[in-house]
Design a protein around this motif. Structure first.
Motif, PDB file in Angstrom:
ATOM      1  N   LYS A  81       8.030   3.497  16.700  1.00  0.00           N
ATOM      2  CA  LYS A  81       7.845   2.518  15.628  1.00  0.00           C
ATOM      3  C   LYS A  81       8.690   1.286  15.908  1.00  0.00           C
ATOM      4  CE  LYS A  81       6.453   0.815  11.823  1.00  0.00           C
ATOM      5  NZ  LYS A  81       5.031   0.571  11.561  1.00  0.00           N
ATOM      6  N   ARG A  93       8.440   8.923   7.247  1.00  0.00           N
ATOM      7  CA  ARG A  93       7.386   8.110   6.646  1.00  0.00           C
ATOM      8  C   ARG A  93       6.166   8.019   7.550  1.00  0.00           C
ATOM      9  NH1 ARG A  93      10.981   3.239   4.007  1.00  0.00           N
ATOM     10  NH2 ARG A  93      11.276   4.213   1.981  1.00  0.00           N
ATOM     11  N   GLY A 145       2.350   9.497   6.705  1.00  0.00           N
ATOM     12  CA  GLY A 145       1.240   8.546   6.646  1.00  0.00           C
ATOM     13  C   GLY A 145       1.557   7.282   5.877  1.00  0.00           C
ATOM     14  N   LEU A 146       2.797   7.142   5.374  1.00  0.00           N
ATOM     15  CA  LEU A 146       3.146   5.937   4.628  1.00  0.00           C
ATOM     16  C   LEU A 146       3.356   4.750   5.568  1.00  0.00           C
ATOM     17  CD1 LEU A 146       5.602   7.381   1.992  1.00  0.00           C
ATOM     18  CD2 LEU A 146       3.445   6.271   1.515  1.00  0.00           C
ATOM     19  N   LEU A 147       3.816   5.053   6.774  1.00  0.00           N
ATOM     20  CA  LEU A 147       3.956   4.011   7.776  1.00  0.00           C
ATOM     21  C   LEU A 147       3.036   4.346   8.935  1.00  0.00           C
ATOM     22  CD1 LEU A 147       7.812   3.379   8.123  1.00  0.00           C
ATOM     23  CD2 LEU A 147       6.153   2.056   6.850  1.00  0.00           C
ATOM     24  N   LYS A 148       2.513   3.302   9.552  1.00  0.00           N
ATOM     25  CA  LYS A 148       1.687   3.519  10.735  1.00  0.00           C
ATOM     26  C   LYS A 148       2.581   3.467  11.961  1.00  0.00           C
ATOM     27  CE  LYS A 148      -1.305   0.564   8.724  1.00  0.00           C
ATOM     28  NZ  LYS A 148      -1.356   1.042   7.378  1.00  0.00           N
ATOM     29  N   GLU A 187       2.025  -1.537   4.874  1.00  0.00           N
ATOM     30  CA  GLU A 187       2.857  -0.342   4.941  1.00  0.00           C
ATOM     31  C   GLU A 187       3.276  -0.029   3.508  1.00  0.00           C
ATOM     32  OE1 GLU A 187       3.309   0.809   8.086  1.00  0.00           O
ATOM     33  OE2 GLU A 187       4.281  -0.701   9.336  1.00  0.00           O
ATOM     34  N   MET A 188       3.230   1.255   3.174  1.00  0.00           N
ATOM     35  CA  MET A 188       3.559   1.620   1.801  1.00  0.00           C
ATOM     36  C   MET A 188       5.063   1.788   1.592  1.00  0.00           C
ATOM     37  SD  MET A 188       1.271   1.345  -0.177  1.00  0.00           S
ATOM     38  CE  MET A 188       0.143   0.282   0.648  1.00  0.00           C
ATOM     39  N   ALA A 189       5.835   1.407   2.575  1.00  0.00           N
ATOM     40  CA  ALA A 189       7.283   1.504   2.460  1.00  0.00           C
ATOM     41  C   ALA A 189       7.860   0.488   3.436  1.00  0.00           C
ATOM     42  CB  ALA A 189       7.730   2.905   2.825  1.00  0.00           C
TER      43      ALA A 189
END
Lengths: 302, 258
Positions: free
Chosen positions: A11, A47, A51-54, B255-257
């Motif tokens: 990431k 995260r 799945g909250l972050l790609k 992004e959800m965060a």
């Protein structure tokens, strides 16, 4: 059997690589601690798994899921600072997210009651969440993560923000949860990891430096060490000790000098001879073993 | 099933924070304010005093269609402001506070999440606008003369299409940024810019969304629905659908965060 397999998970945020090519897999039914100091990339990793972050690159493979399938239904996730709708009651929130996880209202309601009892906030189930204390919110957070009986439960620093009593309660709860599902939780406290986990992933600066079962790690990194206390400034002796052929590593902790050695017999002879020759103001000389704490500190200080 | 769950949760939320009470009340005030104050202007001036003895104040002679258009004008300004204000945090707020982190980690599709919230907010707006306009219609009939039901229904529904667009536009910005205040600002700027464009190019673009109210005026005057009204209404509805679908794609890139 593996539950989740991660390959080269990376990431990058704005040109800065936070997580650098992680490879690991989680075995079914194990409790795994993702241990590392603040800023190691633990939260970012969790995260991405949720799945909250790609991910920037890399593969997350959830065993038992079809290709392209939404893996969120297999995962329960508790963020480090869970936020709820303050106007909802604890029970309402659980039923709400339960239904979002494809339970019927009836099922969600039954499961909610069951979990509320388990996390010991059943009495407050009809109170607005806005009135909950930090510990109660944390427990509600665990309950919402468990509502759809996930195959993998991920908890981000579940005990870090709690007072000692709340901490103890949540740790006890986690002991129980790990019998029901695979648990992955992040922490920066080794003691918590050692207490309830089977496996350890030691993370620092975006990389996993060590992994394996706690027992295996303990064995692998267990070597003999002398703890030496000297009157005055012990720093002046570090160099002399380092020079011995039997000595692997020397470091200071709480005013004591820790000398990691290969050959105990030889080291004892070398150290004691020096002590007598130069008349060191020795206060304590003890033989012990390196702990995971030593490993953790060594890794983190690098 | 999930859609209904989120839809109901939104309705409950707006009920618990009293939006279902104050938004209709505010719309009643918005809708009756202008027709009433126009009608009672002479009496009001009289009561306040300060008018020299013998001055005759004559209000403009208003028909019922003009009077009810006063209500729509107020809805287009204050009403739109209220609508944007109650929708500005609907997704942005959840993203900002972190609730979205708990909700969207559940296996729920972003489109379900957006469209259910959208429908719930639209129902609130529809209800408030209906109550406000019905009240206005009542007073218009009482004070300015008869306005037929078909005329009322026509203007009410056609103008609601513009309000659908306003709600959808706010939803779009909800997915673009996660600061509610910024959603409000961007939405209002966009609406104002569209209104300016409409005024400058109204002859070239008879189907522009903002021209709906002008066409409604024509409709009330002529007693028939002008073709341009159908066109503008169709364009506005189509744009709303596009914005709603775009919201879904924009939210997916976020992004959800952080």
């Amino acid at each position: 059997m593996t539950v989740i397999e991660v390959e080269k998970l990376t990431k990058a945020f704005k040109g800065k690589t936070i997580v650098k090519g992680l490879d690991f897999q989680l075995e079914k039914g194990r409790c795994v601690a993702l241990l590392g100091p603040n800023g190691a990339g633990k939260t970012t990793t969790l995260r991405m798994l949720s799945g909250l972050l790609k991910s920037t690159s890399g593969i997350i493979n959830f065993s038992g899921s079809q290709k392209g399938e939404d893996i969120r239904k297999y995962i329960g996730y508790l963020p480090q600072y869970p936020v709820f709708h303050p106007w909802m009651t604890g029970k309402e929130f659980l039923v709400y997210v339960g239904q979002l996880a494809h339970l019927t209202k009836q099922e969600a309601s039954e499961k909610a009651d069951q979990l509320l009892k388990k996390v010991a906030i059943y009495e407050s189930r009809n109170q607005r969440i806005g009135k909950y204390s930090g510990g109660m919110k944390q427990r509600l957070g665990i309950a919402q993560a468990m509502i759809h009986s996930p195959q993998l439960l991920m908890l981000d620093e579940p005990v870090s923000s709690l007072d000692p009593i709340g901490r103890r309660e949540v740790l006890t709860l986690m002991e129980e949860l790990k019998t029901q599902t695979t648990v992955l939780f992040s922490t920066h406290i080794l003691g918590d990891a050692e207490e309830i986990c089977d496996d350890l992933l030691l993370m620092h600066q975006g990389e996993i430096l060590e992994s394996g079962s706690i027992d295996a790690l303990r064995q692998r990194h267990q070597s003999a060490k002398f703890e030496i206390a000297l009157r005055g400034d012990s720093a002046t002796y570090l160099e002399t000790l380092q020079a011995f052929s039997s000595v692997q590593d020397v470091f200071q902790e709480k005013g004591e000098v820790h000398v990691v050695v290969e050959d105990i017999e030889l080291a004892r002879k070398e150290i004691l001879t020096k002590v007598l020759e130069e008349d060191w103001p020795l206060e304590k000389l003890a033989l012990s073993k390196t702990t995971l704490e030593d490993l953790f500190m060594k890794v983190v200080k690098k | 099933m999930q859609w209904i769950t989120i839809f109901k949760k939104e309705l409950l939320e707006d009920w618990r924070n009293f939006k279902w009470v104050w938004v209709p009340l505010v719309f009643i005030i918005i809708c009756i304010m202008d027709p009433l104050s126009t009608y009672y202007l002479p009496q009001i001036l009289d009561a306040v005093g300060g008018v020299p003895e013998g001055t005759v104040i004559e209000g403009p002679e208003l028909g019922p269609t003009e009077a009810i258009m006063f209500s729509l004008t107020e809805v287009s300004m204050l009403g739109v402001l209220v609508i944007v204000a109650i929708s500005m945090a609907v997704i942005a707020g959840e993203r900002k506070s972190g609730v979205a982190e708990l909700v969207l980690v559940k296996p729920v599709s972003y489109f379900t999440y957006i469209s259910a919230k959208w429908a719930a907010k639209l129902l609130l707006v529809f209800t408030a606008y209906l109550i406000g306009m019905l009240t206005s219609w009542y007073y218009v009939n009482l004070l300015f003369g008869d306005l037929s039901a078909s005329q009322f229904i026509g203007l009410f529904l056609f103008y609601f299409i513009w309000l659908i667009f306003v709600v959808t536009l706010t939803f779009l910005y909800n997915t673009v940024v996660k600061i509610p205040g910024l959603v409000l600002t961007l939405s209002l700027i966009t609406i104002m810019a569209m209104s300016a464009i409409n005024q400058i190019f109204s002859f070239r673009m008879p189907w522009f969304p903002n021209s709906i109210s002008e066409h409604i005026t024509t409709m009330l005057a002529e007693g028939a629905i002008p073709n341009d009204l159908w066109g503008a209404a169709g364009i506005t509805l189509g744009l709303s659908v596009i914005l709603l679908v775009a919201s879904n794609f924009i939210l997916k890139t976020k992004e959800m965060a952080d």
